[in-house]
Scaffold this motif. Structure first.
Motif, short mmCIF file in Angstrom:
data_model
loop_
_atom_site.label_atom_id
_atom_site.label_comp_id
_atom_site.label_asym_id
_atom_site.label_seq_id
_atom_site.Cartn_x
_atom_site.Cartn_y
_atom_site.Cartn_z
N THR A 41 0.98 47.35 -58.39
CA THR A 41 2.61 48.02 -58.60
C THR A 41 3.33 48.90 -58.35
OG1 THR A 41 3.40 46.74 -60.76
CG2 THR A 41 4.70 48.64 -60.14
N ILE A 42 2.41 49.94 -58.45
CA ILE A 42 2.69 52.18 -57.41
C ILE A 42 1.89 52.18 -56.79
CG2 ILE A 42 3.83 52.69 -59.87
CD1 ILE A 42 0.77 54.17 -59.13
N PHE A 43 1.18 51.32 -55.58
CA PHE A 43 -0.09 51.75 -54.74
C PHE A 43 1.22 51.63 -53.47
CE2 PHE A 43 -5.09 51.65 -56.66
CZ PHE A 43 -4.05 52.75 -57.37
N ARG A 44 0.60 52.48 -52.45
CA ARG A 44 1.00 52.37 -51.29
C ARG A 44 3.13 52.39 -51.60
NH1 ARG A 44 -1.74 50.11 -47.31
NH2 ARG A 44 0.52 49.30 -46.14
N ARG A 45 3.06 53.07 -52.23
CA ARG A 45 5.24 52.74 -52.99
C ARG A 45 5.73 55.03 -53.09
NH1 ARG A 45 3.93 47.69 -54.84
NH2 ARG A 45 4.90 46.07 -53.46
N LEU A 46 4.61 55.44 -53.38
CA LEU A 46 4.85 56.42 -53.47
C LEU A 46 5.26 58.05 -53.03
CD1 LEU A 46 1.28 56.72 -55.66
CD2 LEU A 46 3.72 56.37 -56.84
N GLY A 47 5.68 57.29 -51.44
CA GLY A 47 6.65 57.76 -50.65
C GLY A 47 5.49 59.34 -49.80
N THR A 48 6.04 59.87 -49.35
CA THR A 48 4.82 61.22 -48.80
C THR A 48 3.87 61.56 -49.60
OG1 THR A 48 6.09 63.20 -48.88
CG2 THR A 48 7.06 61.54 -47.19
N LYS A 49 3.49 61.09 -51.00
CA LYS A 49 2.71 61.61 -52.00
C LYS A 49 1.68 60.77 -52.04
CE LYS A 49 5.34 65.08 -51.39
NZ LYS A 49 6.98 64.55 -51.65
N THR A 50 1.72 59.14 -51.20
CA THR A 50 0.77 58.25 -51.20
C THR A 50 -0.71 59.51 -50.88
OG1 THR A 50 2.47 56.33 -51.15
CG2 THR A 50 0.01 56.28 -50.72
N THR A 341 5.33 67.96 -39.18
CA THR A 341 5.41 67.62 -37.92
C THR A 341 4.44 66.22 -37.41
OG1 THR A 341 4.46 70.19 -37.84
CG2 THR A 341 3.25 68.86 -36.19
N LEU A 342 4.02 65.70 -38.85
CA LEU A 342 3.63 64.11 -37.91
C LEU A 342 4.66 62.92 -37.96
CD1 LEU A 342 1.02 63.35 -37.83
CD2 LEU A 342 1.05 65.33 -39.00
N LEU A 343 6.17 63.46 -39.27
CA LEU A 343 7.48 62.77 -38.93
C LEU A 343 7.78 62.45 -37.39
CD1 LEU A 343 8.04 62.16 -42.57
CD2 LEU A 343 6.96 60.80 -41.20
N LYS A 344 8.39 63.80 -37.33
CA LYS A 344 8.99 64.54 -36.33
C LYS A 344 8.12 63.41 -34.76
CE LYS A 344 11.34 67.83 -38.00
NZ LYS A 344 10.46 68.07 -39.04
N SER A 345 6.84 63.28 -34.56
CA SER A 345 5.62 62.97 -33.84
C SER A 345 5.86 61.35 -33.48
CB SER A 345 4.79 63.94 -33.95
OG SER A 345 4.50 65.16 -33.82
N ARG A 370 8.72 53.18 -43.41
CA ARG A 370 7.97 53.54 -44.70
C ARG A 370 7.05 54.53 -44.34
NH1 ARG A 370 9.23 47.89 -47.36
NH2 ARG A 370 8.33 48.86 -49.11
N VAL A 371 7.07 55.57 -45.31
CA VAL A 371 6.49 56.83 -45.40
C VAL A 371 5.24 56.56 -46.33
CG1 VAL A 371 8.86 58.39 -45.06
CG2 VAL A 371 8.00 58.02 -47.58
N SER A 372 5.21 55.56 -47.24
CA SER A 372 4.14 55.76 -47.57
C SER A 372 3.30 55.67 -47.37
CB SER A 372 5.00 54.18 -49.35
OG SER A 372 4.96 55.48 -50.25
N HIS A 373 3.61 54.73 -46.31
CA HIS A 373 3.06 54.15 -44.77
C HIS A 373 1.65 54.78 -43.58
CE1 HIS A 373 3.22 49.67 -46.76
NE2 HIS A 373 2.85 50.06 -47.67
N ILE A 374 3.27 55.69 -43.63
CA ILE A 374 3.00 56.49 -42.39
C ILE A 374 3.12 57.91 -41.74
CG2 ILE A 374 4.16 54.82 -40.62
CD1 ILE A 374 7.06 56.17 -40.69
N ASP A 375 3.29 58.04 -43.54
CA ASP A 375 2.86 59.58 -43.96
C ASP A 375 2.21 60.18 -45.63
OD1 ASP A 375 3.64 62.43 -42.66
OD2 ASP A 375 5.13 62.29 -43.88
N ALA A 376 1.42 59.94 -45.61
CA ALA A 376 0.56 59.75 -46.61
C ALA A 376 -0.43 60.36 -46.14
CB ALA A 376 -0.68 58.56 -47.17
N PHE A 377 -1.32 61.63 -47.91
CA PHE A 377 -1.33 62.71 -47.67
C PHE A 377 -2.46 62.48 -46.33
CE2 PHE A 377 -0.15 64.30 -52.21
CZ PHE A 377 0.65 64.83 -51.66
N GLY A 378 -2.96 63.31 -45.57
CA GLY A 378 -4.78 63.27 -44.44
C GLY A 378 -3.64 61.87 -43.18
#
Length: 451
Positions: A41-50, A341-345, A370-378
């Motif tokens: 349910t939750i994996f890959r749905r945690l926003g920028t904290k994924t 930086t990553l999101l603006k890039s 979807r920031v959970s997918h494109i801007d996770a930690f790392g």
């Protein structure tokens, strides 16, 4: 935006009335909520904290040679690994959530085996630990360095040489130790690395920190949050508040729901073995609603909402072109930075752009942003310059370690002509003057009063 403005008073009164009926109707013989397959349910749905483990590419087959072209240079941006929350979220973890924990244990409607997880829960961080890199974050970057070594093999020198490599991080603990862990994965833990001086306002790694115009016209502009405010009053968000209130056994405010979601995200990111009990309060629909709220925030503040936001990323890409065009420059450039930086890039490159802006009237289920997918930690965004047998050069983009088509380049081939790539960005790079772009004229207070 839930946390920024506080609950809308009309919405709050309506929810209080609604919740009173929920309590009356569910106080006797209430069916207890039991989360099924909470990880799914939750994996890959945690926003920028994924955590990065949910989006990483484990395929380490060689990409040193593609279509006969061989890697000559690499330039990349890397977000720091999993960290601790900010001070404001830690405050909620240590004050707000223990109160909700008592409500859950005294009169919550949660199945017994999951209730035991709440009985054992306690805050794990203090404000002194705010935003520090955690062990999971170090492991993420260490393993990322190892995988890049395996993909490029001997085409990346086995020993560090200051002429071949450039590592740099922002003036933050989390970025510095992400860089150090990455280099350990790339070379081994004993290799000494030289790092240039870290800057508070680095024009390449964190260009927006010195952009006063963007700060005032976008980040600090209440109008930038209007879509989040709208979504905060939507039917979907009201449903989340009602569901959590029923499961906890007392009315929860939008701010408390946000704190629960953030705690769920951080505690789950910290370890691949455990799931935060606070995640158990969400069903798939509720967590998807919270994720969309995150997407709205970052779309309008760090993404496509305003042209200036992503135009200023030209500073980073000017560095890319300078490096790739210089035969004597370092062959491998690795920069360690932050979500902004990553999101603006990503937006500068026109990646993950929806046909229409994200809006707050209702949730858009089908969307690219979807920031959970494109801007996770790392999160990482790195370009590889390849030299080809016919004397030409080609370029490839890897996002989250996966080959990603560069908008404007042919979609049916893995590599893009470097000459074509340069032409696509020539005007924006040539006109990249951050001083002019970000200049915010000072307006005396007496003049502001007259406006």
């Amino acid at each position: 935006m839930l946390l920024r403005t506080g609950p809308n008073i009309v919405l709050l009164l309506a929810l209080l009335v609604s919740f009173s009926f929920i309590l009356l109707s569910s106080s006797v013989g209430a069916e207890r909520w039991c989360a099924n397959n909470p990880k799914d349910t939750i994996f890959r749905r945690l926003g920028t904290k994924t955590p990065y483990r949910h989006v990483q590419n484990k395929d380490v087959r060689s990409i040193a040679t593609v279509n006969g072209c061989t890697v000559s240079k690499i330039w990349g941006l890397f977000r720091h690994g999993t960290r601790n929350p900010s001070k404001s979220i830690i405050d909620h973890m240590r004050t707000t959530l223990p109160e909700l924990q008592r409500d859950i244990l005294e009169h919550g409607h949660i199945c017994r085996d999951q209730l035991e997880l709440f009985e054992r829960w306690q805050p794990r961080v203090t404000v002194e630990d705010a935003k520090l890199l955690v062990r999971e974050g170090g492991d993420e970057l260490f393993q990322l360095g190892q995988r890049i070594r395996k993909r490029f093999g001997t085409h990346i020198p086995e020993r560090y040489d200051e002429h071949d490599f450039r590592f740099k991080f922002t003036k933050t603990e989390r970025a510095e130790y992400s860089a150090r862990n990455f280099s350990h994965g790339l070379f081994g833990r004993d290799e000494p690395i030289q790092y240039p001086e870290a800057l508070h306002q680095d024009p390449v790694l964190r260009f927006y920190k010195g952009c006063e115009k963007w700060k005032k016209q976008v980040k600090q502009n209440p109008y930038s949050y209007r879509e989040m405010d709208r979504f905060g009053s939507s039917k979907q968000m009201r449903s989340v508040i009602e569901k959590l209130s029923k499961r906890i056994g007392t009315f929860v405010s939008p701010e408390e729901v946000h704190a629960i979601y953030q705690t769920c995200a951080f505690e789950t990111a910290w370890s691949d073995r455990d799931i935060s009990p606070w995640c158990l309060l969400f069903d798939k629909e509720s967590i998807s609603t919270m994720e969309y709220n995150e997407d709205l925030k970052y779309y309008w503040i760090d993404g496509y909402g305003y042209d200036l936001t992503h135009r200023q990323a030209c500073s980073a890409f000017a560095d890319l072109f300078t490096n790739f065009n210089d035969e004597n420059g370092p062959r491998f450039t690795f920069y360690f930075t932050h979500s902004g930086t990553l999101l603006k890039s990503i937006a500068f490159l026109n990646l993950y752009k929806d046909n229409e802006p994200l809006r707050g009237e209702s949730m858009r289920h089908k969307r690219k942003w979807r920031v959970s997918h494109i801007d996770a930690f790392g999160t990482n965004l790195y370009f590889v310059l390849y030299g080809c047998p016919d004397g030409t050069q080609s370029i490839a983009l890897y996002h989250q370690e996966r080959l990603t088509n560069i908008p404007g380049c042919p979609e049916d081939v893995p590599l893009c002509s470097y000459e074509h790539f340069k032409q696509m960005y020539a005007d924006r790079i040539e006109q990249c003057d951050l001083s002019a772009m970000c200049y915010e004229p000072h307006v005396p207070s007496s003049v502001k009063d007259e406006l």
